[in-house]
Design a protein around this motif. Sequence first.
Motif, PDB file in Angstrom:
ATOM      1  N   SER A  57     -23.630  -7.609  -2.868  1.00 42.50           N
ATOM      2  CA  SER A  57     -22.870  -7.645  -4.115  1.00 42.50           C
ATOM      3  C   SER A  57     -21.614  -6.790  -3.959  1.00 42.50           C
ATOM      4  N   GLU A  58     -20.689  -6.932  -4.888  1.00 38.80           N
ATOM      5  CA  GLU A  58     -19.470  -6.113  -4.850  1.00 38.80           C
ATOM      6  C   GLU A  58     -19.820  -4.628  -4.995  1.00 38.80           C
ATOM      7  N   ALA A  59     -20.843  -4.322  -5.796  1.00 36.45           N
ATOM      8  CA  ALA A  59     -21.261  -2.920  -5.966  1.00 36.45           C
ATOM      9  C   ALA A  59     -21.763  -2.334  -4.646  1.00 36.45           C
ATOM     10  N   HIS A  60     -22.519  -3.135  -3.891  1.00 38.32           N
ATOM     11  CA  HIS A  60     -23.022  -2.670  -2.591  1.00 38.32           C
ATOM     12  C   HIS A  60     -21.852  -2.458  -1.618  1.00 38.32           C
ATOM     13  N   LEU A  61     -20.916  -3.406  -1.595  1.00 38.81           N
ATOM     14  CA  LEU A  61     -19.766  -3.278  -0.691  1.00 38.81           C
ATOM     15  C   LEU A  61     -18.949  -2.035  -1.036  1.00 38.81           C
TER      16      LEU A  61
END
Length: 258
Positions: free
Chosen positions: A83-87
């Motif tokens: 996800s964008e949060a993980h990236l």
Amino acid sequence: MTQDIIHFDKVVKRFGDLTVLNNLDFSVKRGEKVSIIGPSGSGKSTVLRILMTLEGIEGGKVTVDDEPLWHEQAADGTLKAASEAHLRKMRAKLGMVFQHFNLFPHMSVMRNITEAPVKVLGLSKAEARQRGEELLDLVGLADQAQKYPGQLSGGQKQRVGIARALAMRPSILLFDEPTSALDPELVGEVLNVIGKLADEHDLTMLLVTHEMRFAREISDRVCFFDRGKIREEGTPEELFTDPSEERTREFLSAVLDG
């Protein structure tokens, strides 16, 4: 925890029909200083762009600090696309010094350094400013804080770029040809700062460079990339003094005699 802070496992990267990384296996140990050398188009800068999540991958797996970069664990334990949060979380582990500086022209030197720590790390403006002053002192630009990028030389801009990358407190620092956009007489001042960082700070450093003498001095290990793979790697002494691969010898002969 593994000793490797960066690990590429059979990574494939394509641009259209062109395979830039071809089942690449590559790792960097915690605290190691590694230089990547090789001809244009060999995939050197692509490695850095993948680590900064500026480019995705078509196959394989990248791990940074024991966590998958482009994947995350789903509730059932399987891996799913990140996800964008993980990236965003993973990007915080890395700082990158770009070839063409990438400074914000409308911001002062100090604000270029403090903007991300305030907005991303949540530092107070006073904390970020104190950190900015320390870093400008580190790169020899304590007297340039209120200037704008347009008032600086190329070497000064790149040193601001190094301070800005360090301001995010990364555990890994990436350098993408940090001197190639500089006039020859300004190269030394940037290499001196990078050398000082390598000597005095416990950072993992990955450098894509065409400065062979510098790579020899600064690196624990040098990797020669050719056609999307590591053709040869070893200590600077091994690679520069007695390379085992004919292709490595050809490349070094061309760049060292050129």
